[in-house]
Design a protein around this motif. Sequence first.
Motif, mmCIF file in Angstrom:
data_model
loop_
_atom_site.group_PDB
_atom_site.id
_atom_site.type_symbol
_atom_site.label_atom_id
_atom_site.label_comp_id
_atom_site.label_asym_id
_atom_site.label_seq_id
_atom_site.Cartn_x
_atom_site.Cartn_y
_atom_site.Cartn_z
ATOM 1 N N ASP A 1 14.763 6.227 -8.585
ATOM 2 C CA ASP A 1 15.863 5.791 -7.787
ATOM 3 C C ASP A 1 15.007 5.007 -6.803
ATOM 4 N N PHE A 2 13.821 5.251 -6.401
ATOM 5 C CA PHE A 2 13.201 4.517 -5.510
ATOM 6 C C PHE A 2 12.902 3.314 -6.083
ATOM 7 N N GLY B 1 0.732 -1.210 -0.005
ATOM 8 C CA GLY B 1 0.125 0.138 -0.083
ATOM 9 C C GLY B 1 0.719 1.174 -0.017
ATOM 10 N N VAL B 2 1.753 1.345 0.914
ATOM 11 C CA VAL B 2 2.789 2.370 0.830
ATOM 12 C C VAL B 2 3.468 2.568 -0.526
ATOM 13 N N LEU B 3 3.877 1.538 -1.052
ATOM 14 C CA LEU B 3 4.793 1.654 -2.266
ATOM 15 C C LEU B 3 3.796 2.008 -3.546
ATOM 16 N N ALA B 4 2.754 1.392 -3.355
ATOM 17 C CA ALA B 4 1.772 2.164 -4.365
ATOM 18 C C ALA B 4 1.563 3.545 -4.455
ATOM 19 N N HIS B 5 1.181 4.020 -3.331
ATOM 20 C CA HIS B 5 0.960 5.366 -2.851
ATOM 21 C C HIS B 5 2.140 6.247 -3.393
ATOM 22 N N ASP B 6 3.517 5.799 -2.958
ATOM 23 C CA ASP B 6 4.555 6.528 -3.363
ATOM 24 C C ASP B 6 4.830 6.491 -4.782
ATOM 25 N N LEU B 7 4.323 5.603 -5.499
ATOM 26 C CA LEU B 7 4.574 5.457 -7.060
ATOM 27 C C LEU B 7 3.447 6.090 -7.597
ATOM 28 N N ARG B 8 2.224 6.227 -7.173
ATOM 29 C CA ARG B 8 1.256 6.954 -7.783
ATOM 30 C C ARG B 8 1.256 8.289 -7.874
ATOM 31 N N ALA B 9 1.792 9.022 -6.730
ATOM 32 C CA ALA B 9 2.053 10.453 -6.676
ATOM 33 C C ALA B 9 2.501 11.171 -7.767
ATOM 34 N N PRO B 10 3.977 10.654 -8.043
ATOM 35 C CA PRO B 10 4.597 11.198 -9.236
ATOM 36 C C PRO B 10 3.977 10.993 -10.737
ATOM 37 N N ILE B 11 3.247 9.838 -10.909
ATOM 38 C CA ILE B 11 2.796 9.471 -12.041
ATOM 39 C C ILE B 11 1.500 10.440 -12.252
ATOM 40 N N SER B 12 0.835 10.761 -11.258
ATOM 41 C CA SER B 12 -0.307 11.535 -11.424
ATOM 42 C C SER B 12 0.109 13.000 -11.573
ATOM 43 N N THR B 13 1.141 13.518 -10.942
ATOM 44 C CA THR B 13 1.810 14.794 -11.156
ATOM 45 C C THR B 13 2.238 14.803 -12.712
ATOM 46 N N LEU B 14 2.541 13.909 -13.179
ATOM 47 C CA LEU B 14 2.985 13.883 -14.496
ATOM 48 C C LEU B 14 1.946 13.651 -15.566
ATOM 49 N N ARG B 15 1.033 13.120 -15.133
ATOM 50 C CA ARG B 15 -0.387 12.946 -15.966
ATOM 51 C C ARG B 15 -0.996 14.564 -15.989
ATOM 52 N N GLY B 16 -1.052 14.923 -14.710
ATOM 53 C CA GLY B 16 -1.662 16.338 -14.582
ATOM 54 C C GLY B 16 -0.942 17.214 -15.493
ATOM 55 N N LEU B 17 0.329 17.376 -15.334
ATOM 56 C CA LEU B 17 1.102 18.397 -16.278
ATOM 57 C C LEU B 17 0.887 18.357 -17.650
ATOM 58 N N PHE B 18 0.788 17.033 -18.197
ATOM 59 C CA PHE B 18 0.496 16.706 -19.528
ATOM 60 C C PHE B 18 -0.926 16.979 -20.032
ATOM 61 N N ASN B 19 -1.805 16.981 -18.967
ATOM 62 C CA ASN B 19 -3.239 17.288 -19.166
ATOM 63 C C ASN B 19 -3.346 18.700 -19.373
ATOM 64 N N LEU B 20 -2.509 19.312 -18.700
ATOM 65 C CA LEU B 20 -2.682 20.896 -18.615
ATOM 66 C C LEU B 20 -2.041 21.369 -20.026
ATOM 67 N N MET B 21 -1.030 20.825 -20.710
ATOM 68 C CA MET B 21 -0.568 21.055 -21.736
ATOM 69 C C MET B 21 -1.229 20.856 -22.862
ATOM 70 N N ILE B 22 -2.019 19.811 -22.857
ATOM 71 C CA ILE B 22 -2.937 19.201 -23.993
ATOM 72 C C ILE B 22 -3.926 20.111 -23.990
ATOM 73 N N ASP B 23 -4.699 20.658 -22.916
ATOM 74 C CA ASP B 23 -5.828 21.311 -22.889
ATOM 75 C C ASP B 23 -5.404 22.736 -22.934
ATOM 76 N N THR B 24 -4.210 23.107 -23.270
ATOM 77 C CA THR B 24 -3.734 24.554 -23.442
ATOM 78 C C THR B 24 -4.081 25.275 -22.212
ATOM 79 N N SER B 25 -4.057 24.685 -21.092
ATOM 80 C CA SER B 25 -4.510 25.698 -19.958
ATOM 81 C C SER B 25 -2.953 26.404 -19.610
ATOM 82 N N ILE B 26 -1.984 26.018 -19.917
ATOM 83 C CA ILE B 26 -0.800 26.590 -19.543
ATOM 84 C C ILE B 26 0.124 26.712 -20.879
#
Length: 114
Positions: A102-103, A56-81
């Motif tokens: 590294d993790f 559970g801890v490992l899944a959480h620690d891996l999910r957060a950076p992937i969600s951040t990356l996904r959110g950034l690309f969504n902003l780029m696709i939506d031309t929000s930024i």
Amino acid sequence: MSAAVILILAIIALVYYVAKSKQQKINALLAAQQADLNTRAAKLNELNILKDRLIGVLAHDLRAPISTLRGLFNLMIDTSISTEEFIAMTPKVFNTLEHTSDFLDTLLFWINSQ
């Protein structure tokens, strides 16, 4: 004749006593093994709970950076930024991905060493 009957009864009693003694020893041994199995089962259950928590801890620690990356690309696709804002955020995201990589490397090394 009565001596023969008494002798046969004595032999039967002796055989019964020996068989009963063996059965009691076997029952005691089985009880000890059952207790050992119960102890091992409890230990395995504890380890299984620990494993589930770790996953559970490992899944959480891996999910957060992937969600951040996904959110950034969504902003780029939506031309929000703008492209400049995207480029400005890229080093932070890259740094997060480096830490995640590294993790994962450390985790895989640990798993292989187990």
